[in-house]
Design a protein around this motif. Structure first.
Motif, short mmCIF file in Angstrom:
data_model
loop_
_atom_site.label_atom_id
_atom_site.label_comp_id
_atom_site.label_asym_id
_atom_site.label_seq_id
_atom_site.Cartn_x
_atom_site.Cartn_y
_atom_site.Cartn_z
N SER A 70 14.27 13.69 18.35
CA SER A 70 15.39 13.23 18.23
C SER A 70 15.52 11.53 17.52
N GLY A 71 15.02 11.77 16.63
CA GLY A 71 14.94 10.54 15.97
C GLY A 71 13.10 9.56 15.91
N GLY A 72 13.33 8.65 15.55
CA GLY A 72 12.04 7.48 15.62
C GLY A 72 11.04 6.85 16.44
N SER A 73 12.58 6.97 17.78
CA SER A 73 12.74 6.02 18.78
C SER A 73 11.66 7.20 19.67
N GLU A 74 11.86 9.46 19.44
CA GLU A 74 11.16 9.37 20.32
C GLU A 74 9.98 9.52 19.93
N GLU A 101 5.90 -5.32 15.28
CA GLU A 101 6.45 -3.73 15.46
C GLU A 101 8.04 -3.96 15.49
N HIS A 102 8.45 -2.57 16.05
CA HIS A 102 9.71 -2.24 16.49
C HIS A 102 9.75 -1.72 17.70
N HIS A 103 11.09 -2.21 18.08
CA HIS A 103 10.94 -2.31 19.69
C HIS A 103 11.02 -0.78 20.24
N ASN A 152 7.82 -3.63 7.56
CA ASN A 152 8.80 -4.53 9.15
C ASN A 152 10.09 -3.59 8.70
N ASN A 153 11.34 -3.56 9.70
CA ASN A 153 12.67 -3.22 8.80
C ASN A 153 13.62 -4.91 9.01
N GLU A 154 12.76 -5.28 9.55
CA GLU A 154 13.79 -6.72 9.22
C GLU A 154 13.13 -7.95 8.36
N THR A 177 0.79 5.56 12.56
CA THR A 177 2.13 4.48 12.17
C THR A 177 3.45 4.66 12.12
N ASP A 178 4.48 3.78 12.47
CA ASP A 178 5.78 3.65 12.71
C ASP A 178 6.22 3.84 11.13
N ALA A 179 6.44 5.25 10.25
CA ALA A 179 7.09 4.93 8.44
C ALA A 179 8.74 4.70 8.70
N VAL A 180 9.11 4.43 9.15
CA VAL A 180 10.50 4.47 9.69
C VAL A 180 11.06 4.56 8.10
N GLN A 181 10.42 2.93 7.88
CA GLN A 181 11.47 2.25 7.04
C GLN A 181 10.32 2.19 5.60
N ALA A 182 9.62 3.00 5.27
CA ALA A 182 8.91 3.14 4.63
C ALA A 182 9.14 4.68 3.75
N MET A 200 8.38 8.77 12.24
CA MET A 200 10.06 8.63 10.15
C MET A 200 11.10 9.01 11.32
N SER A 201 12.45 8.84 10.84
CA SER A 201 14.19 9.00 10.94
C SER A 201 14.80 9.35 10.11
N ALA A 202 14.89 10.26 10.04
CA ALA A 202 16.18 11.04 8.98
C ALA A 202 17.53 9.86 8.57
N HIS A 203 17.74 9.10 9.84
CA HIS A 203 19.20 8.26 9.09
C HIS A 203 19.04 7.17 8.52
N LYS A 204 17.61 6.97 8.65
CA LYS A 204 17.40 5.97 7.56
C LYS A 204 17.68 5.62 5.80
N ILE A 205 17.43 7.43 6.07
CA ILE A 205 16.77 8.01 4.36
C ILE A 205 18.49 8.76 3.82
C1 LIG Z 1 15.58 3.01 13.11
C2 LIG Z 1 13.70 2.72 13.19
C3 LIG Z 1 12.95 3.13 14.40
C4 LIG Z 1 13.77 3.68 15.63
O1 LIG Z 1 14.46 4.86 15.01
P1 LIG Z 1 15.71 5.78 15.72
O2 LIG Z 1 16.05 7.35 14.61
O3 LIG Z 1 16.89 5.09 15.60
O4 LIG Z 1 15.18 5.85 17.10
C5 LIG Z 1 11.91 3.01 14.98
N1 LIG Z 1 11.12 1.80 14.25
C6 LIG Z 1 11.23 1.49 13.02
C7 LIG Z 1 10.90 0.61 11.80
C8 LIG Z 1 12.62 1.35 12.38
O5 LIG Z 1 13.08 0.89 11.73
#
Ligand SMILES: *Cc1c(COP(=O)(O)O)cnc(C)c1O
Length: 393
Positions: A70-74, A101-103, A152-154, A177-182, A200-205
């Motif tokens: 369901s996303g990056g968090s899951e 790290e991301h929360h 890093n997301n910030e 590795t949390d590659a959501v932003q990468a 990874m997560s779809a809504h960041k791309i």
């Molecule tokens: C947005 C983000 C997440 C969370 O992804 P969701 O799909 O919103 O749950 C996790 N890690 C990083 C680095 C993010 O930027």
């Protein structure tokens, strides 16, 4: 003239037209359940199969190593909790991550600490980089997993993931590795980079919200996070979000096929933005100037308060962020900015502008046109700024 400028793409992105078009049939006529035996269901099943192949190819993985979530968090929760619980059976109850790290990773680690796991939170240097030798020193015989974010997301810092992956493989420790932003900003090859698990997560791309992926190297077994039906080869229950999965795959395909063009478009815009803001007195860039996401500009502006800055920018039509979107609403300064050594006061006056492929030269010009005046007005009202000026004299 007032414009609307969306410069918060690290928080989320606008769904792109090709992604939306790929999804629409699965929100309308192709509404079958992918587990059903008749043709309507089989077509949904085929769409998921195709999506899995597309995603696998983008990261040099095998389709059976891709799990839709369901996303990056899951994906982060599942990877870390799953591996921790599996390895605890073998007496390995130590995890390594970083302070910034991301929360989704940090709070997962904190939850595991409450269960009796031990977590080492590695520091980052003032540029926001993790040092590979510090990872090496932290690894112990009972280390179950190393989890370090790709970018890093910030502050946009990109970590030496290939080196960390090689180290972990050599030391026999699993690496997540949390590659959501990468994704879309760097070329990712899970085999060559020795990545065992990747989120990874779809809504960041430019994909839909509520859909993500956990890549899990073949042969790795750990408990499910979501129990129920037999979807995702029995490892992640729940009727598949077919349209979301199709949209995610389209977004991944588009983002990963054009990394060089994305970078070539954004780096000059980002650097203009950074250089322009640094013209304002008492500002500083946060994060590494080179090892940095193409679309990330994060600066601290002394003598202004982040939230007020965001409200004034909003009035001028600019969407931006101060710290991370998840922490706005609380007055705690960003843990990322504190981790790179900023004081609370300086961290409070931080501004993150995150660009996307849709950002134009006119957008950047507009931000640089409105921002100095806003800063000046805020500083004129700020007792903090008055104090800074007195101290400087
Ligand atoms: C947005 C983000 C997440 C969370 O992804 P969701 O799909 O919103 O749950 C996790 N890690 C990083 C680095 C993010 O930027």
């Amino acid at each position: 003239m007032k414009r609307f400028v969306y410069a918060d793409n690290a928080a989320t992105t606008k769904i792109s037209e090709p992604v939306l078009q790929a999804m629409l049939p699965y929100l309308r006529e192709e509404y079958g359940n992918a587990s059903s035996i008749y043709a309507l269901g089989r077509r949904a099943g085929q769409a998921i199969k195709d999506a899995r192949e597309t995603v696998a190819k983008a990261f040099n993985a095998q389709p059976d190593e891709i799990f839709f979530t369901s996303g990056g968090s899951e994906a982060d929760n599942w990877a870390i909790k799953g591996v921790a619980h599996a390895m605890a059976q073998k007496g390995k109850k130590h995890l390594i991550t970083t302070v910034f790290e991301h929360h989704a990773v940090l709070h997962t680690c904190q939850a595991l600490e409450k269960e009796g796991f031990e977590v080492t939170y590695l520091p980052v240097d003032p540029m926001g980089l993790v040092h590979v030798d510090q990872v090496a020193q932290a690894i112990r015989p009972d280390t179950a997993l190393v989890s370090i974010m790709y970018a890093n997301n910030e502050i946009g810092t990109i970590q030496p993931i290939s080196q960390i992956g090689a180290l972990c493989r050599e030391m026999g420790v699993l690496f997540h590795t949390d590659a959501v932003q990468a994704v879309g900003n760097v070329d990712i090859d899970v085999k060559e980079q020795n990545i065992d698990l990747l989120s990874m997560s779809a809504h960041k791309i430019h994909g839909p919200k509520g859909t993500g992926v956990l890549y899990c190297r073949r042969g790795l077994r750990f408990p499910n996070l979501i129990d129920g039906g037999g979807q995702e080869r029995g490892r992640r229950a729940g009727t598949e979000n077919v349209a979301g999965i199709v949209g995610l795959a389209k977004a991944v395909e588009l983002a990963c096929s054009d990394v060089a063009r994305h970078t070539a478009h954004l780096v000059p815009l980002r650097d203009q933005l950074i250089a322009g803001i640094l013209q304002i007195p008492r500002t500083r860039l946060n994060g590494d100037p080179i090892q940095r996401l193409a679309g990330n500009a994060n600066l601290s502006i002394e003598g202004v308060e982040g939230e007020s800055l965001l409200l004034m920018l909003d009035l001028a039509g600019v969407c931006a962020s101060s710290g991370s979107a998840c922490t706005s609403g609380s007055l705690d300064p960003s843990h990322v900015l504190l981790a790179i050594g900023l004081t609370h006061e300086v961290a409070h006056g931080s501004l993150r502008l995150s660009l996307s492929d849709e950002t134009t030269q006119e957008d950047v010009d507009y931000i640089l046109q409105v921002l100095p005046g806003i800063v000046e007005r805020l500083r004129a009202m700020s007792p903090l700024w008055e104090k800074i000026c007195q101290e400087a004299n």
